[in-house]
Design an enzyme around this catalytic site. Structure first.
Site, PDB file in Angstrom:
ATOM      1  N   CYS A  16      -0.624  29.046  13.435  1.00  0.00           N
ATOM      2  CA  CYS A  16      -1.542  29.756  12.545  1.00  0.00           C
ATOM      3  C   CYS A  16      -0.919  31.125  12.292  1.00  0.00           C
ATOM      4  O   CYS A  16      -0.005  31.549  13.013  1.00  0.00           O
ATOM      5  CB  CYS A  16      -2.905  29.910  13.193  1.00  0.00           C
ATOM      6  SG  CYS A  16      -2.862  30.872  14.711  1.00  0.00           S
ATOM      7  N   HIS A  44       1.219  28.962  25.128  1.00  0.00           N
ATOM      8  CA  HIS A  44       1.652  28.149  26.259  1.00  0.00           C
ATOM      9  C   HIS A  44       2.496  26.996  25.733  1.00  0.00           C
ATOM     10  O   HIS A  44       2.047  25.864  25.641  1.00  0.00           O
ATOM     11  CB  HIS A  44       0.441  27.652  27.050  1.00  0.00           C
ATOM     12  CG  HIS A  44      -0.386  28.784  27.566  1.00  0.00           C
ATOM     13  ND1 HIS A  44       0.056  29.618  28.567  1.00  0.00           N
ATOM     14  CD2 HIS A  44      -1.582  29.264  27.193  1.00  0.00           C
ATOM     15  CE1 HIS A  44      -0.856  30.544  28.796  1.00  0.00           C
ATOM     16  NE2 HIS A  44      -1.859  30.364  27.969  1.00  0.00           N
ATOM     17  N   HIS A  77      -4.832  36.771  20.506  1.00  0.00           N
ATOM     18  CA  HIS A  77      -6.205  36.703  21.030  1.00  0.00           C
ATOM     19  C   HIS A  77      -6.866  38.066  21.147  1.00  0.00           C
ATOM     20  O   HIS A  77      -8.082  38.157  21.261  1.00  0.00           O
ATOM     21  CB  HIS A  77      -6.207  36.154  22.467  1.00  0.00           C
ATOM     22  CG  HIS A  77      -5.721  34.767  22.608  1.00  0.00           C
ATOM     23  ND1 HIS A  77      -6.136  33.763  21.787  1.00  0.00           N
ATOM     24  CD2 HIS A  77      -4.871  34.201  23.509  1.00  0.00           C
ATOM     25  CE1 HIS A  77      -5.546  32.632  22.184  1.00  0.00           C
ATOM     26  NE2 HIS A  77      -4.775  32.869  23.199  1.00  0.00           N
ATOM     27  N   HIS A 127     -11.654  32.627  28.570  1.00  0.00           N
ATOM     28  CA  HIS A 127     -10.578  32.519  27.581  1.00  0.00           C
ATOM     29  C   HIS A 127     -10.205  33.944  27.177  1.00  0.00           C
ATOM     30  O   HIS A 127     -11.081  34.794  27.002  1.00  0.00           O
ATOM     31  CB  HIS A 127     -11.066  31.726  26.369  1.00  0.00           C
ATOM     32  CG  HIS A 127      -9.991  31.490  25.350  1.00  0.00           C
ATOM     33  ND1 HIS A 127      -9.582  32.475  24.473  1.00  0.00           N
ATOM     34  CD2 HIS A 127      -9.237  30.409  25.091  1.00  0.00           C
ATOM     35  CE1 HIS A 127      -8.611  31.986  23.713  1.00  0.00           C
ATOM     36  NE2 HIS A 127      -8.379  30.736  24.057  1.00  0.00           N
ATOM     37  N   GLU A 129      -9.418  35.471  24.494  1.00  0.00           N
ATOM     38  CA  GLU A 129     -10.107  36.057  23.330  1.00  0.00           C
ATOM     39  C   GLU A 129     -11.531  36.496  23.709  1.00  0.00           C
ATOM     40  O   GLU A 129     -11.991  37.566  23.313  1.00  0.00           O
ATOM     41  CB  GLU A 129     -10.150  35.040  22.186  1.00  0.00           C
ATOM     42  CG  GLU A 129     -10.825  35.595  20.931  1.00  0.00           C
ATOM     43  CD  GLU A 129     -10.939  34.554  19.815  1.00  0.00           C
ATOM     44  OE1 GLU A 129     -10.046  33.696  19.705  1.00  0.00           O
ATOM     45  OE2 GLU A 129     -11.927  34.593  19.074  1.00  0.00           O
ATOM     46  N   CYS A 192     -12.611  30.640  12.684  1.00  0.00           N
ATOM     47  CA  CYS A 192     -11.424  30.949  11.891  1.00  0.00           C
ATOM     48  C   CYS A 192     -11.145  29.845  10.863  1.00  0.00           C
ATOM     49  O   CYS A 192     -11.183  28.666  11.186  1.00  0.00           O
ATOM     50  CB  CYS A 192     -10.248  31.087  12.852  1.00  0.00           C
ATOM     51  SG  CYS A 192      -8.676  30.950  12.045  1.00  0.00           S
ATOM     52  N   SER A 220      -5.335  23.965  25.901  1.00  0.00           N
ATOM     53  CA  SER A 220      -5.700  24.571  24.623  1.00  0.00           C
ATOM     54  C   SER A 220      -6.979  23.945  24.085  1.00  0.00           C
ATOM     55  O   SER A 220      -7.058  22.739  23.850  1.00  0.00           O
ATOM     56  CB  SER A 220      -4.546  24.374  23.630  1.00  0.00           C
ATOM     57  OG  SER A 220      -5.034  24.325  22.314  1.00  0.00           O
ATOM     58  N   ASN A 222      -8.426  24.331  21.165  1.00  0.00           N
ATOM     59  CA  ASN A 222      -8.377  23.802  19.799  1.00  0.00           C
ATOM     60  C   ASN A 222      -7.643  22.471  19.759  1.00  0.00           C
ATOM     61  O   ASN A 222      -7.952  21.600  18.957  1.00  0.00           O
ATOM     62  CB  ASN A 222      -7.851  24.862  18.809  1.00  0.00           C
ATOM     63  CG  ASN A 222      -6.344  25.012  18.820  1.00  0.00           C
ATOM     64  OD1 ASN A 222      -5.631  24.206  18.251  1.00  0.00           O
ATOM     65  ND2 ASN A 222      -5.848  26.059  19.477  1.00  0.00           N
ATOM     66  N   SER A 265      -0.926  26.628  18.196  1.00  0.00           N
ATOM     67  CA  SER A 265       0.214  27.284  18.842  1.00  0.00           C
ATOM     68  C   SER A 265       1.356  26.300  19.068  1.00  0.00           C
ATOM     69  O   SER A 265       2.235  26.536  19.891  1.00  0.00           O
ATOM     70  CB  SER A 265      -0.225  27.963  20.144  1.00  0.00           C
ATOM     71  OG  SER A 265      -0.969  27.091  20.926  1.00  0.00           O
TER      72      SER A 265
HETATM   73  S1  SF4 Z   1      -8.205  33.649  14.682  1.00  0.00           S
HETATM   74 FE1  SF4 Z   1      -7.004  32.568  16.206  1.00  0.00          FE
HETATM   75  S2  SF4 Z   1      -6.639  30.542  15.317  1.00  0.00           S
HETATM   76 FE2  SF4 Z   1      -7.307  31.886  13.655  1.00  0.00          FE
HETATM   77  S3  SF4 Z   1      -5.414  32.657  12.751  1.00  0.00           S
HETATM   78 FE3  SF4 Z   1      -6.073  34.128  14.272  1.00  0.00          FE
HETATM   79  S4  SF4 Z   1      -4.996  33.572  16.138  1.00  0.00           S
HETATM   80 FE4  SF4 Z   1      -4.904  31.824  14.765  1.00  0.00          FE
END
Ligand code: SF4
Length: 328
Positions: A16, A44, A77, A127, A129, A192, A220, A222, A265
């Site tokens: 991303c 990772h 994050h 996590h 974030e 996102c 992960s 996601n 990732s």
């Molecule tokens: S919010 Fe997270 S998943 Fe979305 S672009 Fe940013 S880093 Fe990537």
């Protein structure tokens, strides 16, 4: 011998933009000759870590491991404001790789705090974030799976916000649940868009194939969600970290067309490697020998605007760095 005739890579895979930017910032700093570290692993993924080491970028667990004056990159994050302060007070050169989406999320969370809402944060506890977000709203109530939701109190003014990578359906369900818990409910949808698109494209591919291979970190969130979505779509799915995890042809028995997707990732090069491995392991006799070319073609066929491993110009990539194999 296997019977796989085709491998389809989902559209719009690869890093991303948040992850790619953070990686690029780290590389740029190193290329400029600065001693550069990342606070925690940027992603990772062994290949990515090796690539960064090729550039001279090493990850550290804490700020104490960084020498004064050296550069430290904050991952996509993000972190709590307190980490920035500590880094600056230690005289470190802080490079903010926080994804712009996460920065916006942090600002919106701060606004909710200032406006006095009781805040519910949908996210995975611990996590990175979420840990960073809690630095802005220490009193926010973090909930994840539905079993947690009974912990949400009834309050007059409540707000709901989410970690960027939570599945949209879960966010919507929680929003509906919270309607009855508050007199006034403010909903800030911070899922996102990359996460949403990744899920859509994965579903689309899953519906067209006999088996899905999902590539991403074991932990992960996601990536796990992508695997779950494939299964919901009725397509069996195998989740792996990289091509070397594919050693057993058994899951491919009976599969003619196999789909491949990856987490945010996972670099596209990993998906190509996985495609190659699938052909080698389970392809029909005539395809095994052409596995590498077929994998290239599979990657080519996928529309991957995010398919760059790095946005650094080629002449900035040090000779010998694994990143030189990048597609530019
Ligand atoms: S919010 Fe997270 S998943 Fe979305 S672009 Fe940013 S880093 Fe990537």
């Amino acid at each position: 011998m296997g019977m796989v005739q085709e491998v389809r890579i989902a559209n719009r895979t690869g890093f991303c933009y948040g992850v790619r930017e953070a990686i690029d910032k780290a590389k740029e700093s190193a290329v400029a000759g600065r001693s550069t570290h990342t606070l925690g692993q940027v992603v990772h993924n062994e290949g990515v870590i090796r690539d960064l080491v090729g550039f001279g970028v090493h990850s550290v667990e804490t700020l104490d491991d960084v020498d004064e004056g050296a550069a430290v990159v904050i991952r996509a994050h993000g972190v709590s404001p307190e980490v920035f302060e500590r880094a600056e007070s230690r005289g470190l050169d802080v490079i903010d790789g926080t994804c712009t989406w996460v920065i916006q999320e942090q600002r919106q969370l701060q606004e909710l705090v200032d406006e006095g809402y009781v805040i519910v944060l949908l996210g995975t506890p611990r996590h990175p974030e979420v840990v960073g977000l809690l630095g802005f709203a220490p009193d926010a109530i973090v909930v994840d799976e539905e079993e947690d939701w009974h912990r949400i109190p009834r309050r007059k003014r409540m707000a709901l916000i989410t970690q960027s990578t939570q599945p949209p359906w879960k966010f919507e369900k929680l929003a509906a649940f919270m309607v009855s818990r508050a007199h006034e409910l403010k909903i800030v949808n911070t899922v996102c868009p990359v996460t949403i698109r990744r899920q859509e494209d994965t579903l689309e591919t899953a519906r067209e194939v006999d088996l899905m291979v999902v590539v991403g970190g074991r932990h992960s969130a996601n990536t796990k969600e992508l695997t779950r979505l494939c299964q919901i779509a009725g397509t069996p799915a195998v989740q792996i970290e990289n091509a070397s995890d594919l050693t057993d042809p058994a899951p491919f028995a009976g599969a003619r067309v196999v789909g491949v997707t990856g987490g945010t990732s996972t670099p596209v090069e990993d998906l190509r490697e996985v495609a190659r491995r699938i052909f080698e392991l389970a392809g029909t006799d005539d395809l095994v020998a052409r596995a590498a070319d077929l994998a290239d073609a599979a990657l080519e066929a996928a529309a991957t605007p995010a398919g760059r491993t790095t946005s650094l110009p080629r002449d900035r990539i040090p000779v010998g760095a694994a990143g030189a194999r990048a597609d530019g």
